[in-house]
Every structure is written in C-alpha cells, then in structure tokens.
Design an enzyme around this catalytic site. Structure first.
Site, short mmCIF file in Angstrom:
data_model
loop_
_atom_site.label_atom_id
_atom_site.label_comp_id
_atom_site.label_asym_id
_atom_site.label_seq_id
_atom_site.Cartn_x
_atom_site.Cartn_y
_atom_site.Cartn_z
N ASP A 142 -65.15 20.97 -7.28
CA ASP A 142 -64.48 20.34 -6.31
C ASP A 142 -64.94 19.90 -5.40
OD1 ASP A 142 -61.01 19.23 -6.04
OD2 ASP A 142 -61.81 19.52 -4.35
N HIS A 149 -57.30 22.27 -13.13
CA HIS A 149 -58.07 21.83 -12.45
C HIS A 149 -58.56 23.53 -11.46
CE1 HIS A 149 -60.24 19.60 -8.88
NE2 HIS A 149 -59.90 21.00 -8.12
#
Length: 286
Positions: A99, A265
């Site tokens: 991320d 994610h």
C-alpha cells in the site's frame, strides 16, 4: 509479536522513525500502508529474519514514528527510510512493501536508485494510474483517497470524533472482514488511530498523493529501473479491476513479475503462507 527483534527510534531530519530490527543476512526493509503500522508484518517477519537482516519500520507520522514537519510526500517518506537504513549500516537493501509503503518504495527507487536492490510491491497500481482510472466504481471503493485529501482540518475533526470506528470501517471496506486481523495487530492499529498526530499524517499523506506526488511522478515518466521487482495483488480487491497490474508496473519496472492472490487488499495478513512463499522465491531463498 516480533520475537527476537529489537525496537529502536532513530532521529532523522524531519522525523523520528520507529522500527524493529532482527535476523541476520542481507538487509531487508518492510514497509506498511494505510491505515496500519509496522505490526502488519508480524505474520511473516520472523520467517524472513531466518535469512535476512529485517528492518520493520513505521512510515513518518504513522504508528510510533513522529513527523516533525508537514511534508508527507512519498519523496520525504522514501528519504526517511533510506536514511534509516544507512544509519543501520545498510547503504543498499531489498524492500517489501504494501500500500502506501509500496508507493514510498516506488519513489525510493526513482530518487535513490543505488539504494534498492530489489522491490516487492503489494496490492497497488502506480499513483498516476489510480487517478487516471478514478471513475465512480473506484471512487466508491477508494473514497478515502478523496476524503482524506480535502483541504483544511475537516477530515481530521470528523475522524477524531470516533477514530477506532473510522479505522474499523476502513479495514472492513478494504478487506471485507475485520476478523482476518490478529488481535494484537488490530490493537496496535487502534492505538495508533487514537493519536491525532497519526490521523493528521493520514490526511497529509493523501493530500500529497493528490498533488505534489503527482507532480513528482509526472516528472519521472519514462524513467525505468531494471531491478528485480515482484508485484502481488489481491484477486478479490480492486487493483486488477481496470488494469493488468503487471502491464502497469512494467512501464516503470520492465523486469516485473508477479501474480494475484486469492485475497482482498490485506493479503499479507489474509494469506501469509502463500505470500511468504512468493516473497522467498523473489528473494532467492525459497
């Protein structure tokens, strides 16, 4: 968590970076993303430390790292981490990042090309591609990109009214289930979210990503790096919805290889064994 790791605080220009250090071997830096801290790596850091000198750091303003200025660009974050590794005696090193940490790594390779031996970027597209493909579908799922970048202190005031509730909403929105996070790691994310300075860092980070970071990336269009690069993404996330992640990243890293993982994610915490195997192969120690 992090058995055998030493906790350190390193004062650098503009920030004090909190990190954990453990293991022996080639140096390896692990970087987390939003809205987490270095605690996300607890599931694989000890395994990686069997073959590497592992440094697990909080980005400036996140977790227990302290930002002493208002620069939350990926350029500043990358500069911090290169300085941290040099302070620890590692002028060049491998990086595995998720991320926002992966965006920091991208900028690190561009700004400090001699520092990064190899990179593994987890569940992101290049920042320019995110904004280029930001349609109504993506905006509903990445609403925080727009909300956190709003001017003034309005986002911070709203989040600080219920920071843990906001954190849980963010985690569930990006993963589909809060239950996938270990209790100890979740407690660390909650502790960090209660700190208004961390919330300010979230907002500063995303404000920069909607402005200065774009300028930096546009200025570097056409630049590439031939370092080994692994790209991993969650098949149940959003990264591969509009673009093929490998095609997108090969414009920057022509040697990029990778694949999707049956996860959302937060695939490091959701599928740690599968992710670890791919990372160890990438590092040449499988």
């Amino acid at each position: 968590m992090f058995a055998g790791f030493e906790e350190i605080d390193i004062a650098l220009p503009g920030a004090t970076i909190r990190a954990r250090v453990g293991g022996r071997g080639d140096p390896l830096l692990l970087l987390h993303g939003y809205p987490q801290t270095h605690a996300m790596w607890h599931v694989i850091a000890e395994d990686l430390a069997r073959s590497h000198r592992v440094v697990v750091a909080d980005l400036r303003g996140y977790g227990d790292s302290i930002a002493r200025d208002d620069d939350f660009t990926f350029r500043a974050m990358a500069r911090d981490q290169v300085a941290l590794m040099r302070h620890l005696g590692h002028p060049n090193f491998h990086v595995i990042a998720h991320d926002r940490g992966a965006r920091t790594t991208h900028r690190m390779v561009l700004d400090h090309p001699d520092a990064v031996r190899s990179a593994a970027l987890i569940d992101i597209l290049p920042t320019l591609d995110v904004w280029r493909t930001m349609d109504d579908w993506l905006a509903r799922r990445y609403y925080h990109w727009l909300f956190l970048a709003q001017p003034g202190e309005m986002p911070q005031r709203l989040i600080n009214g219920d920071p843990v509730g906001f954190l849980h909403s963010a985690l569930i929105g990006l993963s589909g289930a809060k239950e996938l996070f270990a209790a100890g790691a979740l407690a660390e994310y909650e502790r960090a979210a209660r700190n208004p300075a961390v919330v300010a860092a979230w907002c500063g980070d995303y404000t920069a990503a909607a402005s200065t970071d774009l300028e930096h990336d546009r200025a570097d269009l056409g630049r590439t790096s031939d370092i080994p690069c692994l790209i991993l993404w969650g098949n149940r996330g959003v990264v591969a919805h509009h673009l093929d992640p490998l095609d997108a990243w090969r414009k920057w890293f022509p040697r990029a290889e990778g694949h999707g993982v049956d996860a959302g994610h937060f695939l490091v915490e959701e599928r740690p064994a599968e992710v670890l195997l791919s990372l160890r192969r990438h590092l040449g120690c499988a």
